[in-house]
Write a protein that holds these residues in place. Structure first.
Motif, mmCIF file in Angstrom:
data_model
loop_
_atom_site.group_PDB
_atom_site.id
_atom_site.type_symbol
_atom_site.label_atom_id
_atom_site.label_comp_id
_atom_site.label_asym_id
_atom_site.label_seq_id
_atom_site.Cartn_x
_atom_site.Cartn_y
_atom_site.Cartn_z
ATOM 1 N N MET A 112 0.853 -1.181 0.000
ATOM 2 C CA MET A 112 0.000 0.000 0.000
ATOM 3 C C MET A 112 0.891 1.233 0.000
ATOM 4 O O MET A 112 1.709 1.424 0.874
ATOM 5 C CB MET A 112 -0.912 0.001 1.232
ATOM 6 N N THR A 113 0.691 2.075 -0.986
ATOM 7 C CA THR A 113 1.481 3.295 -1.085
ATOM 8 C C THR A 113 0.699 4.462 -0.478
ATOM 9 O O THR A 113 -0.511 4.364 -0.237
ATOM 10 C CB THR A 113 1.804 3.625 -2.556
ATOM 11 N N LEU A 114 1.413 5.532 -0.277
ATOM 12 C CA LEU A 114 0.773 6.728 0.274
ATOM 13 C C LEU A 114 -0.299 7.247 -0.682
ATOM 14 O O LEU A 114 -1.374 7.674 -0.248
ATOM 15 C CB LEU A 114 1.817 7.807 0.552
ATOM 16 N N GLU A 115 -0.019 7.184 -1.968
ATOM 17 C CA GLU A 115 -0.990 7.660 -2.954
ATOM 18 C C GLU A 115 -2.286 6.855 -2.897
ATOM 19 O O GLU A 115 -3.378 7.411 -2.934
ATOM 20 C CB GLU A 115 -0.392 7.585 -4.355
ATOM 21 N N SER A 116 -2.165 5.541 -2.778
ATOM 22 C CA SER A 116 -3.383 4.714 -2.708
ATOM 23 C C SER A 116 -4.124 4.951 -1.395
ATOM 24 O O SER A 116 -5.352 4.909 -1.356
ATOM 25 C CB SER A 116 -3.046 3.237 -2.884
ATOM 26 N N PHE A 117 -3.377 5.218 -0.327
ATOM 27 C CA PHE A 117 -4.024 5.538 0.944
ATOM 28 C C PHE A 117 -4.806 6.842 0.835
ATOM 29 O O PHE A 117 -5.954 6.932 1.269
ATOM 30 C CB PHE A 117 -2.995 5.640 2.067
ATOM 31 N N LEU A 118 -4.185 7.871 0.238
ATOM 32 C CA LEU A 118 -4.839 9.163 0.103
ATOM 33 C C LEU A 118 -6.004 9.114 -0.873
ATOM 34 O O LEU A 118 -6.952 9.881 -0.758
ATOM 35 C CB LEU A 118 -3.828 10.229 -0.318
ATOM 36 N N HIS A 119 -5.954 8.200 -1.837
ATOM 37 C CA HIS A 119 -7.032 8.061 -2.820
ATOM 38 C C HIS A 119 -8.253 7.378 -2.206
ATOM 39 O O HIS A 119 -9.386 7.611 -2.649
ATOM 40 C CB HIS A 119 -6.530 7.277 -4.037
ATOM 41 N N MET A 120 -8.066 6.567 -1.200
ATOM 42 C CA MET A 120 -9.138 5.901 -0.451
ATOM 43 C C MET A 120 -10.067 5.080 -1.339
ATOM 44 O O MET A 120 -11.279 5.076 -1.158
ATOM 45 C CB MET A 120 -9.976 6.910 0.337
ATOM 46 N N GLY A 121 -9.504 4.393 -2.309
ATOM 47 C CA GLY A 121 -10.301 3.505 -3.154
ATOM 48 C C GLY A 121 -11.357 4.227 -3.968
ATOM 49 O O GLY A 121 -12.403 3.655 -4.269
ATOM 50 N N GLY A 122 -11.099 5.480 -4.309
ATOM 51 C CA GLY A 122 -12.045 6.244 -5.105
ATOM 52 C C GLY A 122 -13.005 7.090 -4.281
ATOM 53 O O GLY A 122 -13.816 7.831 -4.831
ATOM 54 N N TYR A 123 -12.954 6.974 -2.993
ATOM 55 C CA TYR A 123 -13.865 7.718 -2.115
ATOM 56 C C TYR A 123 -13.148 8.852 -1.375
ATOM 57 O O TYR A 123 -13.658 9.351 -0.364
ATOM 58 C CB TYR A 123 -14.503 6.775 -1.092
ATOM 59 N N ALA A 124 -12.018 9.269 -1.870
ATOM 60 C CA ALA A 124 -11.192 10.256 -1.166
ATOM 61 C C ALA A 124 -11.939 11.553 -0.898
ATOM 62 O O ALA A 124 -11.860 12.100 0.204
ATOM 63 C CB ALA A 124 -9.920 10.538 -1.948
ATOM 64 N N PHE A 125 -12.682 12.049 -1.877
ATOM 65 C CA PHE A 125 -13.383 13.320 -1.697
ATOM 66 C C PHE A 125 -14.329 13.240 -0.502
ATOM 67 O O PHE A 125 -14.355 14.128 0.348
ATOM 68 C CB PHE A 125 -14.152 13.696 -2.960
ATOM 69 N N TYR A 126 -15.101 12.191 -0.426
ATOM 70 C CA TYR A 126 -16.083 12.047 0.657
ATOM 71 C C TYR A 126 -15.404 11.823 2.009
ATOM 72 O O TYR A 126 -15.818 12.388 3.010
ATOM 73 C CB TYR A 126 -17.039 10.894 0.351
ATOM 74 N N VAL A 127 -14.363 11.003 2.006
ATOM 75 C CA VAL A 127 -13.666 10.699 3.257
ATOM 76 C C VAL A 127 -12.972 11.942 3.790
ATOM 77 O O VAL A 127 -13.135 12.305 4.965
ATOM 78 C CB VAL A 127 -12.659 9.553 3.057
#
Length: 54
Positions: free
Chosen positions: A1-16
């Motif tokens: 798991m990279t930092l980018e994938s963590f920050l992206h939150m599986g496509g729900y980043a905006f809501y999270v």
């Protein structure tokens, strides 16, 4: 798991991240609002006391 994938939150980043931001703002408001209100109340009481002493 990279930092980018963590920050992206599986496509729900905006809501999270929006939820985190709103929660943080509400918690900070709940922390600072009573402090400001207390200062205003003390200032008002001091003015009333000065008026009563005249």
């Amino acid at each position: 798991m990279t930092l980018e994938s963590f920050l992206h939150m599986g496509g729900y980043a905006f809501y999270v991240w929006t939820s985190y931001g709103i929660t943080t703002a509400v918690l900070l408001w709940n922390l600072f609002a009573p402090i400001v209100q207390r200062k205003q109340l003390l200032r008002q009481l001091a003015l009333k006391q000065k008026r009563a002493q005249r």
